[in-house]
Design a protein around this motif. Sequence first.
Motif, PDB file in Angstrom:
ATOM      1  N   TRP A  83     -10.838   4.564  -4.933  1.00 44.90           N
ATOM      2  CA  TRP A  83      -9.669   5.348  -5.320  1.00 44.90           C
ATOM      3  C   TRP A  83      -8.400   4.520  -5.134  1.00 44.90           C
ATOM      4  CZ3 TRP A  83      -5.921   6.081  -1.627  1.00 44.90           C
ATOM      5  CH2 TRP A  83      -6.311   5.888  -0.293  1.00 44.90           C
ATOM      6  N   ARG A  84      -7.340   4.942  -5.832  1.00 47.28           N
ATOM      7  CA  ARG A  84      -6.056   4.250  -5.781  1.00 47.28           C
ATOM      8  C   ARG A  84      -4.955   5.276  -5.995  1.00 47.28           C
ATOM      9  NH1 ARG A  84      -3.172   2.352 -10.249  1.00 47.28           N
ATOM     10  NH2 ARG A  84      -1.624   0.736  -9.821  1.00 47.28           N
ATOM     11  N   ALA A  85      -3.901   5.253  -5.168  1.00 48.28           N
ATOM     12  CA  ALA A  85      -2.766   6.167  -5.293  1.00 48.28           C
ATOM     13  C   ALA A  85      -1.470   5.377  -5.166  1.00 48.28           C
ATOM     14  CB  ALA A  85      -2.832   7.251  -4.215  1.00 48.28           C
ATOM     15  N   THR A  86      -0.524   5.609  -6.085  1.00 47.76           N
ATOM     16  CA  THR A  86       0.727   4.835  -6.085  1.00 47.76           C
ATOM     17  C   THR A  86       1.927   5.706  -6.421  1.00 47.76           C
ATOM     18  OG1 THR A  86       0.758   4.226  -8.439  1.00 47.76           O
ATOM     19  CG2 THR A  86      -0.574   2.846  -6.970  1.00 47.76           C
ATOM     20  N   LEU A  87       3.114   5.141  -6.161  1.00 50.96           N
ATOM     21  CA  LEU A  87       4.389   5.676  -6.635  1.00 50.96           C
ATOM     22  C   LEU A  87       5.079   4.582  -7.435  1.00 50.96           C
ATOM     23  CD1 LEU A  87       5.788   7.594  -3.529  1.00 50.96           C
ATOM     24  CD2 LEU A  87       5.025   8.609  -5.694  1.00 50.96           C
ATOM     25  N   ARG A  88       5.538   4.915  -8.658  1.00 53.53           N
ATOM     26  CA  ARG A  88       6.203   3.948  -9.524  1.00 53.53           C
ATOM     27  C   ARG A  88       7.655   4.378  -9.734  1.00 53.53           C
ATOM     28  NH1 ARG A  88       3.540   4.683 -14.249  1.00 53.53           N
ATOM     29  NH2 ARG A  88       1.772   3.605 -13.295  1.00 53.53           N
ATOM     30  N   HIS A  89       8.584   3.457  -9.533  1.00 55.76           N
ATOM     31  CA  HIS A  89      10.015   3.762  -9.651  1.00 55.76           C
ATOM     32  C   HIS A  89      10.634   2.903 -10.755  1.00 55.76           C
ATOM     33  CE1 HIS A  89      14.123   4.705  -8.697  1.00 55.76           C
ATOM     34  NE2 HIS A  89      14.399   3.455  -8.364  1.00 55.76           N
ATOM     35  N   GLY A 104       1.495   1.305  -3.423  1.00 51.80           N
ATOM     36  CA  GLY A 104       0.448   2.278  -3.198  1.00 51.80           C
ATOM     37  C   GLY A 104      -0.640   1.780  -2.286  1.00 51.80           C
ATOM     38  N   VAL A 105      -1.681   2.575  -2.165  1.00 52.12           N
ATOM     39  CA  VAL A 105      -2.847   2.244  -1.347  1.00 52.12           C
ATOM     40  C   VAL A 105      -4.092   2.389  -2.204  1.00 52.12           C
ATOM     41  CG1 VAL A 105      -1.797   2.861   0.865  1.00 52.12           C
ATOM     42  CG2 VAL A 105      -2.934   4.626  -0.494  1.00 52.12           C
ATOM     43  N   LEU A 106      -5.154   1.671  -1.822  1.00 50.05           N
ATOM     44  CA  LEU A 106      -6.410   1.727  -2.542  1.00 50.05           C
ATOM     45  C   LEU A 106      -7.559   1.429  -1.587  1.00 50.05           C
ATOM     46  CD1 LEU A 106      -6.967  -1.548  -4.583  1.00 50.05           C
ATOM     47  CD2 LEU A 106      -5.032  -1.257  -3.052  1.00 50.05           C
TER      48      LEU A 106
END
Length: 228
Positions: A83-89, A104-106
């Motif tokens: 799995w992978r979770a991110t925030l993009r700005h 993010g983290v993975l």
Amino acid sequence: MLGRVLLILFLVLSWPEAAAAPWTLAEKSTYARSSIARERVDGLEAWRGDVYAEYGIRDTLTASLKLETVAYPDATDFNADGWRATLRHRILQIGTWNITAEVGVLEGAAIGGRNGCDTLGAEARAGISWSGQWLKRQSFAFAEAVAREHDGCRRQRQEFGFGQQLSENIWSVSQVWIERGAANASSDKVQSELLWRDGRNDYSIGYRNENGGFFVEESIFIAVAKRF
């Protein structure tokens, strides 16, 4: 495994702009995509499925989540999830040019790889994107630089993509990934797909080839995406 992937495809079609790459979504909008691939790695056959989703927290900030699984019917020891979770700005927008940063983290071998890269890790990205007319056709292009750090595993990646409208509903999309880093991490991957756009739905079929030095992986995939 095939049943699990078909269930994933059903779920993504049941969920209430394009996404991924260095773009952000409009506030409160959603993008969801799922794919299934038939892969061949050094004589071994595998099924790979993934679900990817984005949500626009605000116009300049987008959250993303990806879940991925791969199964080898004749070599179950290589089965993997991730799995992978991110925030993009979005840092800057000039016309149809965008510059973004993402963190993010993975975790998991299906996302990060094995030999230490399957542990919990962090990821940082910087990207630039453009969309507009090229050769009298609607087009888009992007480039990203990516750094990943796991326990004893460090990787750097460059990602490039280009898409162009071929007809009213058909697009061609090509991508290249170049990855270097810790031992056994080097990889060059290319992907080409044809995408049919039907309102807010996208349907794709494509081919992917990855040369990792110690292995060559080929796959054919189909994907379904929806924008809300």
